[in-house]
Write an enzyme that holds these catalytic residues in place. Structure first.
Site, PDB file in Angstrom:
ATOM      1  CG  ASP A 160     -15.903 -22.244  48.448  1.00 53.02           C
ATOM      2  OD1 ASP A 160     -16.169 -22.937  47.699  1.00 53.02           O
ATOM      3  OD2 ASP A 160     -15.459 -21.091  47.394  1.00 53.02           O
TER       4      ASP A 160
ATOM      5  CG  ASN B 133     -10.083 -11.821  44.210  1.00 53.79           C
ATOM      6  OD1 ASN B 133      -9.851 -12.695  43.644  1.00 53.79           O
ATOM      7  ND2 ASN B 133     -10.830 -11.131  45.126  1.00 53.79           N
TER       8      ASN B 133
ATOM      9  CG  HIS C 204     -11.348 -15.558  44.961  1.00 54.07           C
ATOM     10  ND1 HIS C 204     -11.809 -14.424  44.968  1.00 54.07           N
ATOM     11  CD2 HIS C 204     -11.343 -16.638  44.713  1.00 54.07           C
ATOM     12  CE1 HIS C 204     -13.186 -15.135  44.030  1.00 54.07           C
ATOM     13  NE2 HIS C 204     -12.663 -16.097  43.850  1.00 54.07           N
TER      14      HIS C 204
ATOM     15  CD  GLU D 274     -12.526 -12.859  48.622  1.00 48.95           C
ATOM     16  OE1 GLU D 274     -11.621 -12.024  47.139  1.00 48.95           O
ATOM     17  OE2 GLU D 274     -13.515 -13.090  47.974  1.00 48.95           O
TER      18      GLU D 274
HETATM   19  C1  GLP Z   1     -15.479 -18.435  42.895  1.00 49.07           C
HETATM   20  C2  GLP Z   1     -15.634 -20.131  43.845  1.00 49.07           C
HETATM   21  C3  GLP Z   1     -13.983 -20.568  43.998  1.00 49.07           C
HETATM   22  C4  GLP Z   1     -13.655 -20.489  42.314  1.00 49.07           C
HETATM   23  C5  GLP Z   1     -13.910 -18.956  41.877  1.00 49.07           C
HETATM   24  C6  GLP Z   1     -14.246 -18.828  40.162  1.00 49.07           C
HETATM   25  O1  GLP Z   1     -15.712 -16.906  43.800  1.00 49.07           O
HETATM   26  N1  GLP Z   1     -15.598 -19.764  45.547  1.00 49.07           N
HETATM   27  O2  GLP Z   1     -13.814 -21.324  44.281  1.00 49.07           O
HETATM   28  O3  GLP Z   1     -12.262 -20.596  41.737  1.00 49.07           O
HETATM   29  O4  GLP Z   1     -15.338 -18.570  41.688  1.00 49.07           O
HETATM   30  O5  GLP Z   1     -15.065 -19.157  39.274  1.00 49.07           O
HETATM   31  P1  GLP Z   1     -15.137 -19.337  38.080  1.00 49.07           P
HETATM   32  O6  GLP Z   1     -14.192 -20.613  37.595  1.00 49.07           O
HETATM   33  O7  GLP Z   1     -16.614 -19.343  38.132  1.00 49.07           O
HETATM   34  O8  GLP Z   1     -14.220 -18.335  37.787  1.00 49.07           O
END
Ligand code: GLP
Length: 235
Positions: A67, A136, A138, A143
């Site tokens: 993404d 959440n 995702h 989402e």
């Molecule tokens: C972001 C990314 C996700 C990622 C998530 C968790 O929103 N789009 O791909 O998995 O955050 O991030 P973190 O690893 O910092 O908890």
């Protein structure tokens, strides 16, 4: 599903790097699907160390990221392109022609989604997809919603995600409202998926995702249907 519980973040990162290393060794020209966020940073560090020592070769590996924020350039410190440059691309011998991230500045984001989706398939599909999980539930930027988005698409970020991700920005106002994200079909088409989750904050949502009902309100729950899912988490 296979679940590996590790003592701590470092051990989770080591195990994750071992999995990526074996795929890169066995299929040195395959496509890796890669994630951003705090979770995979340790894994990237270890992969870079192995590459530097000459133990791991990324010369013919291709990567596709999950993404990107709409509206952020590659030079913006919070763009995912920038993150990947800092944490992996600049540290290993990946060829710049072989690394792919949706273009957050594309004039026509819908067209960019189409291009990106076609790109993934033209490269031959993803061999191993590394995923983190949002608080959440995702995955990528899929989402919680009434249905599972299928292909690469433009997504409106929830206020929760903007707030959580806002920790990296100077202020909440600067956090983009939209992103381009691989969809569930793109994700579930990967031949293997490795989901990483670290810390107390992810405990409940990880449990719901891998043991709870499969529902688009917990996007990661769809991963239960994947035939080759590995989950690595720390205690
Ligand atoms: C972001 C990314 C996700 C990622 C998530 C968790 O929103 N789009 O791909 O998995 O955050 O991030 P973190 O690893 O910092 O908890």
């Amino acid at each position: 599903m296979k679940l590996i519980k590790t003592k701590n973040y470092e051990e989770m990162s080591q195990k994750a790097a071992n999995v990526v290393s074996s795929v890169v060794t066995l299929k040195p020209d395959c496509v890796l699907g890669l994630a951003t966020g705090d979770t995979p940073v340790g894994m990237y560090r270890i992969l870079a160390e192995r590459n530097k020592k000459g133990d791991l070769d990324f010369k013919n590996i291709k990567t596709v990221n999950l993404d990107e924020y709409v509206g952020l350039s590659a030079e913006h410190p919070q763009s995912y392109q920038y993150f990947m440059n800092q944490n992996l691309y600049s540290k290993v011998n990946l060829s710049s022609n072989n690394t792919h991230i949706p273009d957050g500045l594309a004039k026509d984001p819908e067209q960019e989604c189409k291009r990106y989706e076609e790109l993934i398939y033209s490269l031959g599909g993803i061999e191993l997809l590394v995923l983190g999980i949002g608080n959440n539930g995702h995955i990528a930027f899929n989402e919680p919603d009434d249905s599972f988005p299928k292909e690469t698409h433009v997504v409106k970020l929830t206020e929760d995600t903007r707030r959580v991700n806002g920790r990296f920005f100077d202020s909440l106002d600067e956090v983009p409202y939209y992103a381009i994200s691989m969809g569930m079909k793109s994700i579930m088409s990967a031949r293997a998926i490795m989901l990483l989750a670290s810390g107390e904050v992810k405990k409940k949502i990880l449990y719901e995702s891998i043991y709870g009902p499969i529902t688009p309100m917990v996007p990661a729950s769809v991963l239960q249907l994947h035939p080759n899912l590995l989950v690595i988490t720390d205690q």
